[in-house]
Design a protein around this motif. Structure first.
Motif, mmCIF file in Angstrom:
data_model
loop_
_atom_site.group_PDB
_atom_site.id
_atom_site.type_symbol
_atom_site.label_atom_id
_atom_site.label_comp_id
_atom_site.label_asym_id
_atom_site.label_seq_id
_atom_site.Cartn_x
_atom_site.Cartn_y
_atom_site.Cartn_z
ATOM 1 N N GLY A 107 10.778 -3.622 0.378
ATOM 2 C CA GLY A 107 9.761 -2.876 1.127
ATOM 3 C C GLY A 107 10.349 -1.836 2.064
ATOM 4 N N LEU A 108 11.677 -1.809 2.203
ATOM 5 C CA LEU A 108 12.319 -0.781 3.035
ATOM 6 C C LEU A 108 12.160 0.586 2.375
ATOM 7 N N LYS A 109 12.277 1.647 3.148
ATOM 8 C CA LYS A 109 12.083 3.017 2.628
ATOM 9 C C LYS A 109 13.378 3.821 2.781
ATOM 10 N N PRO A 110 14.292 3.705 1.830
ATOM 11 C CA PRO A 110 15.563 4.432 1.962
ATOM 12 C C PRO A 110 15.386 5.921 1.689
ATOM 13 N N ARG A 111 16.306 6.727 2.206
ATOM 14 C CA ARG A 111 16.358 8.164 1.936
ATOM 15 C C ARG A 111 17.728 8.481 1.342
ATOM 16 N N ILE A 112 17.864 9.706 0.846
ATOM 17 C CA ILE A 112 19.124 10.094 0.193
ATOM 18 C C ILE A 112 19.792 11.197 1.001
ATOM 19 N N LYS A 113 21.078 11.019 1.267
ATOM 20 C CA LYS A 113 21.869 12.083 1.917
ATOM 21 C C LYS A 113 22.679 12.760 0.833
ATOM 22 N N TRP A 114 22.513 14.080 0.702
ATOM 23 C CA TRP A 114 23.185 14.800 -0.375
ATOM 24 C C TRP A 114 24.674 14.464 -0.409
ATOM 25 N N PRO A 115 25.277 14.266 -1.599
ATOM 26 C CA PRO A 115 24.592 14.306 -2.881
ATOM 27 C C PRO A 115 23.961 12.979 -3.283
ATOM 28 N N ASN A 116 24.515 11.851 -2.836
ATOM 29 C CA ASN A 116 23.961 10.604 -3.368
ATOM 30 C C ASN A 116 24.192 9.368 -2.508
ATOM 31 N N ASP A 117 24.389 9.547 -1.205
ATOM 32 C CA ASP A 117 24.444 8.353 -0.353
ATOM 33 C C ASP A 117 23.023 7.887 -0.089
ATOM 34 N N VAL A 218 30.080 19.945 5.778
ATOM 35 C CA VAL A 218 30.351 19.472 4.418
ATOM 36 C C VAL A 218 31.855 19.452 4.185
ATOM 37 N N THR A 219 32.368 18.260 3.906
ATOM 38 C CA THR A 219 33.792 18.119 3.634
ATOM 39 C C THR A 219 33.980 17.933 2.141
ATOM 40 N N SER A 220 34.738 18.847 1.530
ATOM 41 C CA SER A 220 35.073 18.695 0.114
ATOM 42 C C SER A 220 36.545 18.307 0.030
ATOM 43 N N ALA A 221 37.115 18.356 -1.175
ATOM 44 C CA ALA A 221 38.495 17.885 -1.339
ATOM 45 C C ALA A 221 39.440 18.557 -0.341
ATOM 46 N N ASP A 222 39.344 19.869 -0.194
ATOM 47 C CA ASP A 222 40.305 20.542 0.677
ATOM 48 C C ASP A 222 39.682 21.488 1.705
ATOM 49 N N THR A 223 38.363 21.482 1.831
ATOM 50 C CA THR A 223 37.737 22.393 2.805
ATOM 51 C C THR A 223 36.649 21.676 3.600
ATOM 52 N N ALA A 233 19.926 22.902 -5.825
ATOM 53 C CA ALA A 233 19.545 23.457 -7.124
ATOM 54 C C ALA A 233 19.335 22.326 -8.129
ATOM 55 N N GLU A 234 18.767 22.665 -9.276
ATOM 56 C CA GLU A 234 18.506 21.645 -10.320
ATOM 57 C C GLU A 234 19.783 20.983 -10.798
ATOM 58 N N ASP A 235 20.932 21.689 -10.664
ATOM 59 C CA ASP A 235 22.201 21.087 -11.093
ATOM 60 C C ASP A 235 22.775 20.176 -10.008
ATOM 61 N N GLY A 236 22.033 19.996 -8.906
ATOM 62 C CA GLY A 236 22.466 19.082 -7.852
ATOM 63 C C GLY A 236 23.305 19.744 -6.779
ATOM 64 N N SER A 237 23.660 21.006 -6.948
ATOM 65 C CA SER A 237 24.514 21.671 -5.954
ATOM 66 C C SER A 237 23.713 21.989 -4.691
ATOM 67 N N LEU A 238 24.454 22.114 -3.586
ATOM 68 C CA LEU A 238 23.854 22.378 -2.273
ATOM 69 C C LEU A 238 24.060 23.841 -1.904
ATOM 70 N N ARG A 239 23.013 24.477 -1.373
ATOM 71 C CA ARG A 239 23.147 25.851 -0.862
ATOM 72 C C ARG A 239 23.244 25.748 0.652
ATOM 73 N N LEU A 240 24.395 26.197 1.174
ATOM 74 C CA LEU A 240 24.657 26.109 2.614
ATOM 75 C C LEU A 240 24.610 27.508 3.223
ATOM 76 N N ARG A 241 23.769 27.676 4.240
ATOM 77 C CA ARG A 241 23.697 28.963 4.964
ATOM 78 C C ARG A 241 24.719 28.898 6.095
ATOM 79 N N LEU A 251 29.346 22.306 -4.865
ATOM 80 C CA LEU A 251 29.065 21.397 -5.977
ATOM 81 C C LEU A 251 29.149 19.939 -5.567
ATOM 82 N N THR A 252 30.156 19.612 -4.749
ATOM 83 C CA THR A 252 30.268 18.223 -4.304
ATOM 84 C C THR A 252 30.976 18.170 -2.963
#
Ligand code: BTN
Length: 260
Positions: A107-117, A218-223, A233-241, A251-252
């Motif tokens: 009955g809990l209501k979880p949310r998603i933190k991009w991309p999938n936490d 947003v922390t990626s492998a090296d940035t 986007a539909e491909d799951g990527s995030l648009r960051l302003r 992308l991830t």
């Protein structure tokens, strides 16, 4: 704390699926379900095969992190062989399947933190790791790894307690893991079949995201980049302003919400 063992028979028995979870390989303890799943996949295991463990001694997270996996939680990997066009959607599929299953069982209501936490009350309750092997533009196999903090007392693990929660911690009672695992497998197959039939799961995934409109790092492998999470986007990527007004596609990575 509920530490009763799972078993292959209790998971597969009368499971209303066509292929996901029809074969379950259970270990009381192993290094990582991802390792065994990869071995099985390479040896031709049929799609839907599940590797599940009561405990992982070397659980793996995204971005080469470790994943804490003591008894009482859920740690499983599902072997899939999707069409190449659907590979990027597995991230959305897994997080939605987890959200639906947690809702149904608790009955809990979880949310998603991009991309999938998967989060409850702003804290992480589930992590998802997708690994795949692609050859000549065909998916040889994909492995969907899911770790859910079920009957864990975050306070016992100071390394994660500031950012992690568990289902038992939220509800103040033990949660039946078997019921949650079975719901999860049914839900994975339902969404996977929908995807394979050409339906989109992007809209629902987007609706569940806590990230959009927020100031994030947003922390990626090296940035590491900061800005406002504008859209996905539909491909799951995030648009960051970014603060200079430019828009970047990511992308991830791993997101920290800056406004909390
Ligand atoms: C993350 O949030 O960093 C992803 C964590 C993924 C953990 C799961 S538990 C089952 C499977 N086996 C692993 O070693 N990792 C995944």
């Amino acid at each position: 704390m509920t530490k009763s063992s799972l078993s292959s028979a209790s998971i597969t028995g009368n499971l209303p699926t066509r292929f996901v979870g029809q074969r379950v390989i259970y270990y009381p303890s192993l290094t990582s379900t991802m390792e065994i799943a990869r071995q099985e996949a390479r040896q031709g295991a049929e799609e839907g095969t599940v590797i599940i463990a009561d405990e992982q001694t070397a659980g793996r997270g995204r971005l080469k992190r470790a994943w804490l996996s003591p008894r009482g939680n859920i740690a499983l990997s599902v072997i899939l062989r999707p069409h190449m066009a659907h590979l990027h959607s597995l991230v959305m599929l897994a997080s939605l399947a987890v959200v639906h299953s947690i809702e149904a069982v608790t009955g809990l209501k979880p949310r998603i933190k991009w991309p999938n936490d998967v989060l409850i009350a702003g804290k992480k309750v589930c992590g998802i790791l997708i690994e795949s092997h692609v050859q000549r533009k065909r998916v040889d196999y994909a492995i969907m790894g899911i770790g859910i903090n079920v009957n864990l007392r975050p306070g016992d693990f100071p390394d994660i307690s500031p950012t992690a929660t568990s289902l038992s911690g939220e509800l103040g009672r033990d949660i039946p893991r078997l019921s949650l695992v079975r719901h999860l497998l049914v839900e994975i197959e339902r969404l996977y079949l929908a995807l394979s039939a050409g339906q989109s799961i992007y809209g629902e995934w987007q609706d569940r995201l806590v990230t959009l409109g927020k100031r994030v790092r947003v922390t990626s492998a090296d940035t590491t980049q900061e800005g406002t999470a504008e859209s996905v986007a539909e491909d799951g990527s995030l648009r960051l302003r970014r603060p200079d007004g430019s828009l970047v596609k990511i992308l991830t990575g791993d997101v920290t919400l800056r406004d909390q």
